[in-house]
Design an enzyme around this catalytic site. Structure first.
Site, mmCIF file in Angstrom:
data_model
loop_
_atom_site.group_PDB
_atom_site.id
_atom_site.type_symbol
_atom_site.label_atom_id
_atom_site.label_comp_id
_atom_site.label_asym_id
_atom_site.label_seq_id
_atom_site.Cartn_x
_atom_site.Cartn_y
_atom_site.Cartn_z
ATOM 1 C CG HIS A 91 30.359 52.474 11.054
ATOM 2 N ND1 HIS A 91 29.411 52.087 10.137
ATOM 3 C CD2 HIS A 91 30.202 53.812 11.217
ATOM 4 C CE1 HIS A 91 28.722 53.151 9.749
ATOM 5 N NE2 HIS A 91 29.177 54.211 10.398
ATOM 6 C CD GLU A 161 27.539 56.290 13.687
ATOM 7 O OE1 GLU A 161 27.719 57.411 13.201
ATOM 8 O OE2 GLU A 161 27.935 55.255 13.142
HETATM 9 P P1 PGA Z 1 25.611 59.605 7.951
HETATM 10 O O1 PGA Z 1 26.603 58.478 8.530
HETATM 11 O O2 PGA Z 1 26.028 60.901 8.584
HETATM 12 O O3 PGA Z 1 25.823 59.576 6.480
HETATM 13 O O4 PGA Z 1 24.229 59.204 8.359
HETATM 14 C C1 PGA Z 1 27.014 58.492 9.857
HETATM 15 C C2 PGA Z 1 27.833 57.260 10.127
HETATM 16 O O5 PGA Z 1 27.483 56.174 9.631
HETATM 17 O O6 PGA Z 1 28.868 57.335 10.821
#
Ligand code: PGA
Length: 247
Positions: A91, A161
């Site tokens: 992540h 992401e």
């Molecule tokens: P968010 O985070 O939905 O708060 O943007 C997503 C993530 O970091 O997995």
């Protein structure tokens, strides 16, 4: 659609965790959705220990060690033995704390060796007009896939992401057509590592400011298998609305 709820460090009480779990179990009964819950480690232990539901759990990370004298670490073997099925790896919030591609790749290996399915996060910090950011995405994918066997490569879920879209609101999330382009690009890179049309079978999730207001549009406009949801997953009402929007 997979909806993976990344509770991050937002949830800090067992009471709240239990309420979110109860709601997730109800929402998971809806057709067409699979909900995965990723609570902070102590809450993960609490919930997974008496999970009689079909809702699978993910850890938010695993250790890069195999166990033994490693104070503070939580290994893949332990999590898997507890009944955890997935693990979020790489992540951007972990990478920001110094986790390199090599460490992410090593953790993916540990996860697969112990039967945890890795949800590997990739994503660019920002976009540039010359599309150099695509090279960074390719590097992140290569680091994880190159060391793996053909069979292991089929067991990975990718979570795209873009860092610039994380933790904002729906108005700052990616546009559906940009998401679709990126999904196509990721599948193209995957063909370097997967035979024939196998790259089409890889599950790709999107994460970054997914909310009830944009989830359906993002899902409809692109070929994604679901979402990795942060802030919108830690409020019972908001999360239920999000699940309803895509189911
Ligand atoms: P968010 O985070 O939905 O708060 O943007 C997503 C993530 O970091 O997995």
């Amino acid at each position: 659609m997979i909806i993976a709820a990344n509770w991050k460090a937002y949830v800090e009480s067992a009471t709240k965790a239990k309420a979110l779990f109860a709601s997730a179990k109800r929402m998971a009964a809806r057709p067409g959705v699979e909900i995965i819950l990723a609570p902070p480690a102590p809450l993960l232990g609490l919930l997974v220990a008496d999970n009689k539901s079909k809702v699978p759990f993910a850890s938010q990370d695993i250790s890069d060690t195999t166990g033994g004298a490693a104070t503070g670490e939580t290994t893949a073997a332990l999590l898997s033995g507890m009944g955890v099925q997935y693990t979020i790896l790489g992540h951007s919030e972990r990478r920001a704390m110094g986790e390199t591609d090599a460490v992410v790749a090593s953790k993916v290996g540990h996860a697969l060796a112990h039967g945890l399915m890795p949800i590997v996060c990739i994503g660019e910090r920002e976009r540039d007009a010359e599309a150099h950011y695509l090279h960074g995405i390719r590097t992140q994918i290569a680091a994880v896939y190159a060391p793996l066997s053909p069979k292991e490569r089929m067991s990975i879920v990718i979570a795209y992401e873009p860092i610039w879209a994380i933790g904002k609101d729906a108005s700052e999330a990616i546009m559906p057509h940009d998401l679709q382009e990126m999904v196509l690009y990721i599948r193209k890179v995957l063909t370097d590592y997967l035979p024939g049309r196998a790259s089409e079978a890889t599950k790709i999730l999107y994460g970054g400011s997914v909310e009830p207001g944009n989830a359906r549009e993002l899902a409809g406009g692109s070929d994604i298998s679901g979402f990795l949801v942060g802030h919108a997953s830690v409020d019972v009402t908001t999360f239920a609305a999000l699940v309803k929007a895509v189911s």
